[in-house]
Design a protein around this motif. Structure first.
Motif, PDB file in Angstrom:
ATOM      1  N   ALA A 182      37.884  30.087  32.434  1.00  0.00           N
ATOM      2  CA  ALA A 182      37.063  31.074  31.731  1.00  0.00           C
ATOM      3  C   ALA A 182      35.613  31.007  32.183  1.00  0.00           C
ATOM      4  O   ALA A 182      34.921  32.028  32.252  1.00  0.00           O
ATOM      5  CB  ALA A 182      37.156  30.869  30.218  1.00  0.00           C
ATOM      6  N   GLY A 183      35.134  29.810  32.492  1.00  0.00           N
ATOM      7  CA  GLY A 183      33.770  29.678  32.988  1.00  0.00           C
ATOM      8  C   GLY A 183      33.582  30.374  34.322  1.00  0.00           C
ATOM      9  O   GLY A 183      32.576  31.060  34.552  1.00  0.00           O
ATOM     10  N   ALA A 184      34.580  30.230  35.213  1.00  0.00           N
ATOM     11  CA  ALA A 184      34.518  30.909  36.513  1.00  0.00           C
ATOM     12  C   ALA A 184      34.535  32.420  36.336  1.00  0.00           C
ATOM     13  O   ALA A 184      33.786  33.153  36.994  1.00  0.00           O
ATOM     14  CB  ALA A 184      35.677  30.461  37.389  1.00  0.00           C
ATOM     15  N   ALA A 185      35.386  32.903  35.435  1.00  0.00           N
ATOM     16  CA  ALA A 185      35.446  34.347  35.172  1.00  0.00           C
ATOM     17  C   ALA A 185      34.123  34.853  34.601  1.00  0.00           C
ATOM     18  O   ALA A 185      33.667  35.960  34.933  1.00  0.00           O
ATOM     19  CB  ALA A 185      36.595  34.661  34.218  1.00  0.00           C
ATOM     20  N   ALA A 186      33.484  34.046  33.741  1.00  0.00           N
ATOM     21  CA  ALA A 186      32.200  34.447  33.159  1.00  0.00           C
ATOM     22  C   ALA A 186      31.128  34.573  34.234  1.00  0.00           C
ATOM     23  O   ALA A 186      30.264  35.466  34.162  1.00  0.00           O
ATOM     24  CB  ALA A 186      31.770  33.427  32.098  1.00  0.00           C
ATOM     25  N   ILE A 187      31.158  33.699  35.241  1.00  0.00           N
ATOM     26  CA  ILE A 187      30.193  33.800  36.341  1.00  0.00           C
ATOM     27  C   ILE A 187      30.401  35.113  37.089  1.00  0.00           C
ATOM     28  O   ILE A 187      29.441  35.824  37.427  1.00  0.00           O
ATOM     29  CB  ILE A 187      30.330  32.601  37.289  1.00  0.00           C
ATOM     30  N   GLN A 220      41.098  35.146  35.613  1.00  0.00           N
ATOM     31  CA  GLN A 220      41.649  35.896  34.492  1.00  0.00           C
ATOM     32  C   GLN A 220      43.169  35.982  34.564  1.00  0.00           C
ATOM     33  O   GLN A 220      43.857  35.881  33.550  1.00  0.00           O
ATOM     34  CB  GLN A 220      41.013  37.298  34.435  1.00  0.00           C
ATOM     35  N   GLN A 221      43.714  36.177  35.769  1.00  0.00           N
ATOM     36  CA  GLN A 221      45.172  36.204  35.914  1.00  0.00           C
ATOM     37  C   GLN A 221      45.774  34.850  35.515  1.00  0.00           C
ATOM     38  O   GLN A 221      46.784  34.804  34.810  1.00  0.00           O
ATOM     39  CB  GLN A 221      45.550  36.533  37.352  1.00  0.00           C
ATOM     40  N   LEU A 222      45.134  33.761  35.952  1.00  0.00           N
ATOM     41  CA  LEU A 222      45.656  32.432  35.624  1.00  0.00           C
ATOM     42  C   LEU A 222      45.533  32.128  34.139  1.00  0.00           C
ATOM     43  O   LEU A 222      46.435  31.541  33.541  1.00  0.00           O
ATOM     44  CB  LEU A 222      44.918  31.364  36.431  1.00  0.00           C
ATOM     45  N   LEU A 223      44.424  32.522  33.543  1.00  0.00           N
ATOM     46  CA  LEU A 223      44.245  32.299  32.109  1.00  0.00           C
ATOM     47  C   LEU A 223      45.382  32.919  31.304  1.00  0.00           C
ATOM     48  O   LEU A 223      45.945  32.293  30.404  1.00  0.00           O
ATOM     49  CB  LEU A 223      42.907  32.891  31.642  1.00  0.00           C
ATOM     50  N   MET A 224      45.731  34.162  31.650  1.00  0.00           N
ATOM     51  CA  MET A 224      46.778  34.842  30.897  1.00  0.00           C
ATOM     52  C   MET A 224      48.159  34.272  31.215  1.00  0.00           C
ATOM     53  O   MET A 224      49.001  34.133  30.317  1.00  0.00           O
ATOM     54  CB  MET A 224      46.746  36.343  31.193  1.00  0.00           C
ATOM     55  N   THR A 225      48.422  33.947  32.474  1.00  0.00           N
ATOM     56  CA  THR A 225      49.721  33.368  32.826  1.00  0.00           C
ATOM     57  C   THR A 225      49.934  32.047  32.099  1.00  0.00           C
ATOM     58  O   THR A 225      51.029  31.764  31.592  1.00  0.00           O
ATOM     59  CB  THR A 225      49.817  33.153  34.348  1.00  0.00           C
TER      60      THR A 225
END
Length: 311
Positions: A179-184, A224-229
């Motif tokens: 999530a931190g990477a996605a926020a960046i 984001q794809q990994l977070l949901m998977t």
């Protein structure tokens, strides 16, 4: 083979149906086949296929439609899709099926808060970017002063930015919080939209912003794809992966509407698409930061404890 606009729209709808299923399945395959610790990079390489298509396929299709025939462009796509089916069948190794949790079990992960936070971030982030992206061609021409003949070349520049963003996002995700990477990535897009609004329109600046925002747009894809998977583990992985694409495309649609409203309100000044998109992108940053703070801290460590007997 469409004979009128209505048939073309129906064909476009049918062509879009596999989109979510493809990315949900492809994410799971990439994650499963990847080396340990490189799952996000594997997903980012898979997503890079889409970015390369934007970099090469979109300009090629545009030029083909302009100088030859738009029907020929779609015909080549159909043949290309058929070839893709053959290659996928021949090259993708066996992947064990996911747990059969039944229809209800596949959606069970949506009873938790975390997945909805991720989907809201995907939706708001893409809505923010597509406030601007939906009108990028007239923005480049009217604000940046580019001729229409050079727009396909700038789309290639955007595609290159997507490739860079996707690969960087995947590498960071494997070494940090997803999530931190996605926020960046969303922060990169948010800054770009702010600059769309406040900077004067000229060719160098609009080219740089096209490249910059494209980086942010696909920087978020792998995390984001990994977070949901991962949120859908236990039988809901494919639905979770597909849900990302649902939120992505819904955000695209709403972003176009918001961007259009900005243009109507501000006398067709394309810089103000940034004003409509920036708050949405900023909200996405906040949602991802919240998820990282409140949801991603749950490491399920208690389930990985081993019993130890001491004599």
């Amino acid at each position: 083979f469409s004979v009128n606009a209505a048939m073309l729209v129906v064909a476009r709808f049918v062509a879009g149906l596999p989109h979510g299923a493809f990315f949900g399945t492809a994410t799971l395959i990439a994650k499963t086949l990847a080396e340990e610790g490189k799952e996000a990079q594997a997903v980012s390489v898979m997503v890079t296929g889409q970015t390369v298509a934007n970099m090469l396929g979109v300009p090629a299709g545009t030029l083909m439609a302009e100088f030859l025939s738009w029907r020929l462009a779609f015909g080549i796509l159909a043949a290309w899709a058929a070839m893709t089916i053959v290659l996928a069948s021949a090259w993708i190794p066996y992947v064990a099926p996911i747990k059969d949790a039944g229809i209800a079990g596949q959606f069970k992960f949506l009873t938790r808060r975390g997945p909805w936070v991720i989907l809201a971030a995907v939706f708001t982030g893409n809505a923010g970017v597509f406030c601007w992206w939906s009108y990028i061609s007239p923005w480049l021409q009217k604000t940046g002063g580019w001729s229409s003949s050079l727009v396909p070349m700038l789309m290639m520049l955007a595609g290159f930015g997507m490739v860079i963003g996707g690969l960087l996002g995947g590498r960071l995700t494997d070494h940090w919080r997803h999530a931190g990477a996605a926020a960046i990535g969303q922060s990169i897009s948010c800054l770009g939209l702010l600059l769309v609004l406040i900077t004067p329109g000229n060719q160098p600046m609009t080219a740089v912003l096209t490249f910059w925002i494209a980086i942010g747009l696909f920087f978020t894809s792998a995390p984001q794809q990994l977070l949901m998977t991962e949120a859908g583990q236990g039988g809901g992985e494919l639905i979770a992966g597909a849900a990302v694409q649902v939120a992505f495309n819904f955000g695209n649609a709403i972003g176009s509407i918001v961007g259009g409203a900005m243009l109507t309100t501000f006398s067709m000044n394309y810089r103000y698409t940034g004003l409509g998109g920036m708050p949405l992108a900023l909200l996405a940053v906040g949602l991802l930061a919240f998820y990282s703070w409140r949801c991603e801290t749950d490491t399920d460590a208690i389930h990985r404890l081993r019993e130890t007997k001491v004599d």
